[in-house]
Write a protein that holds these residues in place. Structure first.
Motif, PDB file in Angstrom:
ATOM      1  N   ARG A  16     -19.628   1.534   6.613  1.00 12.33           N
ATOM      2  CA  ARG A  16     -18.589   2.006   5.712  1.00 12.33           C
ATOM      3  C   ARG A  16     -19.161   2.773   4.529  1.00 12.33           C
ATOM      4  NH1 ARG A  16     -14.323  -3.054   5.412  1.00 12.33           N
ATOM      5  NH2 ARG A  16     -13.983  -3.248   7.659  1.00 12.33           N
ATOM      6  N   ALA A  54       3.760  -4.452   1.043  1.00 12.77           N
ATOM      7  CA  ALA A  54       2.350  -4.069   1.017  1.00 12.77           C
ATOM      8  C   ALA A  54       1.813  -3.965  -0.409  1.00 12.77           C
ATOM      9  CB  ALA A  54       2.153  -2.746   1.743  1.00 12.77           C
ATOM     10  N   ASP A  55       0.625  -4.517  -0.622  1.00  9.73           N
ATOM     11  CA  ASP A  55      -0.040  -4.332  -1.917  1.00  9.73           C
ATOM     12  C   ASP A  55      -0.402  -2.865  -2.117  1.00  9.73           C
ATOM     13  OD1 ASP A  55       0.103  -7.040  -2.500  1.00  9.73           O
ATOM     14  OD2 ASP A  55      -1.826  -7.474  -1.552  1.00  9.73           O
ATOM     15  N   ASP A  56      -0.808  -2.232  -1.024  1.00  6.08           N
ATOM     16  CA  ASP A  56      -1.144  -0.809  -1.065  1.00  6.08           C
ATOM     17  C   ASP A  56      -0.311  -0.107   0.005  1.00  6.08           C
ATOM     18  OD1 ASP A  56      -2.197   1.711  -1.259  1.00  6.08           O
ATOM     19  OD2 ASP A  56      -4.167   1.189  -0.423  1.00  6.08           O
ATOM     20  N   ARG A 122      -7.466   2.238   5.421  1.00  2.65           N
ATOM     21  CA  ARG A 122      -6.835   1.035   5.961  1.00  2.65           C
ATOM     22  C   ARG A 122      -5.329   1.117   5.713  1.00  2.65           C
ATOM     23  NH1 ARG A 122      -9.363  -2.215   9.688  1.00  2.65           N
ATOM     24  NH2 ARG A 122     -11.555  -2.521   9.124  1.00  2.65           N
ATOM     25  N   PRO A 123      -4.621   1.950   6.454  1.00  3.99           N
ATOM     26  CA  PRO A 123      -3.186   2.136   6.208  1.00  3.99           C
ATOM     27  C   PRO A 123      -2.345   0.990   6.746  1.00  3.99           C
ATOM     28  CG  PRO A 123      -3.869   3.426   8.082  1.00  3.99           C
ATOM     29  CD  PRO A 123      -5.119   2.814   7.526  1.00  3.99           C
ATOM     30  N   VAL A 124      -1.183   0.831   6.162  1.00  8.11           N
ATOM     31  CA  VAL A 124      -0.242  -0.165   6.649  1.00  8.11           C
ATOM     32  C   VAL A 124       0.619   0.425   7.765  1.00  8.11           C
ATOM     33  CG1 VAL A 124       1.585   0.345   4.959  1.00  8.11           C
ATOM     34  CG2 VAL A 124       1.383  -1.951   5.915  1.00  8.11           C
ATOM     35  N   ARG A 150      -8.279  -0.017  12.617  1.00 10.92           N
ATOM     36  CA  ARG A 150      -8.326   0.476  11.250  1.00 10.92           C
ATOM     37  C   ARG A 150      -7.084   0.106  10.430  1.00 10.92           C
ATOM     38  NH1 ARG A 150     -12.760   0.800   9.354  1.00 10.92           N
ATOM     39  NH2 ARG A 150     -11.682   1.751   7.577  1.00 10.92           N
ATOM     40  N   LEU A 151      -6.072  -0.491  11.060  1.00  8.42           N
ATOM     41  CA  LEU A 151      -4.853  -0.848  10.339  1.00  8.42           C
ATOM     42  C   LEU A 151      -5.116  -1.942   9.316  1.00  8.42           C
ATOM     43  CD1 LEU A 151      -2.299  -1.035  13.306  1.00  8.42           C
ATOM     44  CD2 LEU A 151      -2.352   0.718  11.502  1.00  8.42           C
ATOM     45  N   ALA A 152      -4.352  -1.910   8.229  1.00  8.55           N
ATOM     46  CA  ALA A 152      -4.363  -3.014   7.278  1.00  8.55           C
ATOM     47  C   ALA A 152      -3.745  -4.231   7.965  1.00  8.55           C
ATOM     48  CB  ALA A 152      -3.556  -2.644   6.038  1.00  8.55           C
ATOM     49  N   PRO A 153      -4.028  -5.437   7.494  1.00 10.09           N
ATOM     50  CA  PRO A 153      -3.418  -6.636   8.089  1.00 10.09           C
ATOM     51  C   PRO A 153      -1.902  -6.504   8.183  1.00 10.09           C
ATOM     52  CG  PRO A 153      -5.128  -7.256   6.534  1.00 10.09           C
ATOM     53  CD  PRO A 153      -4.952  -5.777   6.388  1.00 10.09           C
ATOM     54  N   GLY A 155      -0.404  -4.240   9.841  1.00 10.48           N
ATOM     55  CA  GLY A 155      -0.041  -2.834   9.954  1.00 10.48           C
ATOM     56  C   GLY A 155       0.482  -2.452  11.329  1.00 10.48           C
TER      57      GLY A 155
END
Length: 277
Positions: A16, A54-56, A122-124, A150-153, A155
């Motif tokens: 990363r 989502a937080d982000d 890390r998109p949702v 690569r998804l956010a948790p 997502g």
């Protein structure tokens, strides 16, 4: 479409600390205003809760094409659900990224170079429309896997295809565990027969629209119901479509959505019902 030059799984697991190298190939880039309106509205309704929690609230528009118009529209539509949503449009072609720059509106909308590895983000939510259509079917599972990793948790990846004007469309919704639903969507005012949607099935299904395959059986059932409910066309195509979907559900197909979505020309079924053998 050429096979991936290197293992997409390997690319997705790069250190990363290094800038990920784009994975995939440049698409044809065809796009039109409002071409993706149907899938955007579906995302706003079905994934709106996910965005709000989502937080982000990061959303990736993968392969937005030769112009950024559909990414701009996506940001506008999702802002109605989550005003601080961030949309990042990704393209492999640096020239397309540069051309899109004037449309950027940080922090709500930006454009970067990237492919299936999602540029390390890390998109949702990921919207990947008309990207895998040019790939071989044998490459779909790997591309799905790389994006899902690569998804956010929690997502969701939305992958599919549509015609040039967005009148016929279909997409698969996937989470970390894999595909979970298939949605068919059409402009009812111009729909001749539901079987026309076969032309715009996702790459994972389009070659399976043959007798004996589940997706073919679904389209046949929908076509049959459409013919049987022709008298309802007197009250408009929405009523005819709604009655057709009701018939399909009564026949045992696992329809996941409700009449409010049927009126828009949509039908969503559980992926298990159409998954290739």
């Amino acid at each position: 479409m050429k096979p991936l030059a290197r293992s997409a799984r390997t690319a997705a697991c790069e250190d990363r600390s290094r800038k990920p190298r784009p994975v995939g190939s440049v698409t044809r880039g065809t796009t039109n205003p409002n071409r993706l309106r149907r899938v955007d509205n579906w995302i706003a309704v079905h994934l709106g809760g996910l965005l709000r929690r989502a937080d982000d609230p990061l959303v990736v528009d993968l392969g937005y094409g030769a112009t950024p118009v559909t990414a701009v529209e996506l940001r506008s539509r999702l802002a109605a659900v989550r005003p601080d949503v961030r949309v990042v449009g990704l393209e492999i072609d640096p020239a397309r990224v540069a051309a899109a720059a004037p449309a950027a509106d940080p922090p709500g909308l930006e454009f970067r170079r990237g492919g299936f590895e999602l540029a390390g983000l890390r998109p949702v939510v990921v919207r990947a429309m008309n990207v895998l259509r040019q790939y071989d079917e044998s490459e779909v599972d790997e591309a799905w896997s790389v994006m899902r990793q690569r998804l956010a948790p929690g997502g969701v990846l939305v992958e599919g295809t549509c015609d040039e004007l967005g009148r016929l469309a279909s997409w698969v919704a996937l989470d970390a565990a894999g595909p979970r639903s298939l949605t068919l969507a059409a402009s009812l005012s111009t729909l001749d027969t539901p079987g026309t949607l076969a032309e715009r099935l996702p790459k994972a299904l389009i070659h399976h629209n043959v007798p004996g395959e589940p997706v073919h059986a679904l389209l046949e059932a929908l076509d049959e119901a459409w013919r049987a409910n022709a008298p309802y066309s007197t009250f408009g195509p929405r009523q005819r479509w709604r009655r057709s979907v009701e018939a399909v559900r009564a026949a045992g197909w696992p329809v996941l959505d409700r009449p409010a979505r049927w009126r828009l020309g949509e039908l969503t079924v559980a992926w298990a019902a159409v998954s290739p053998p």
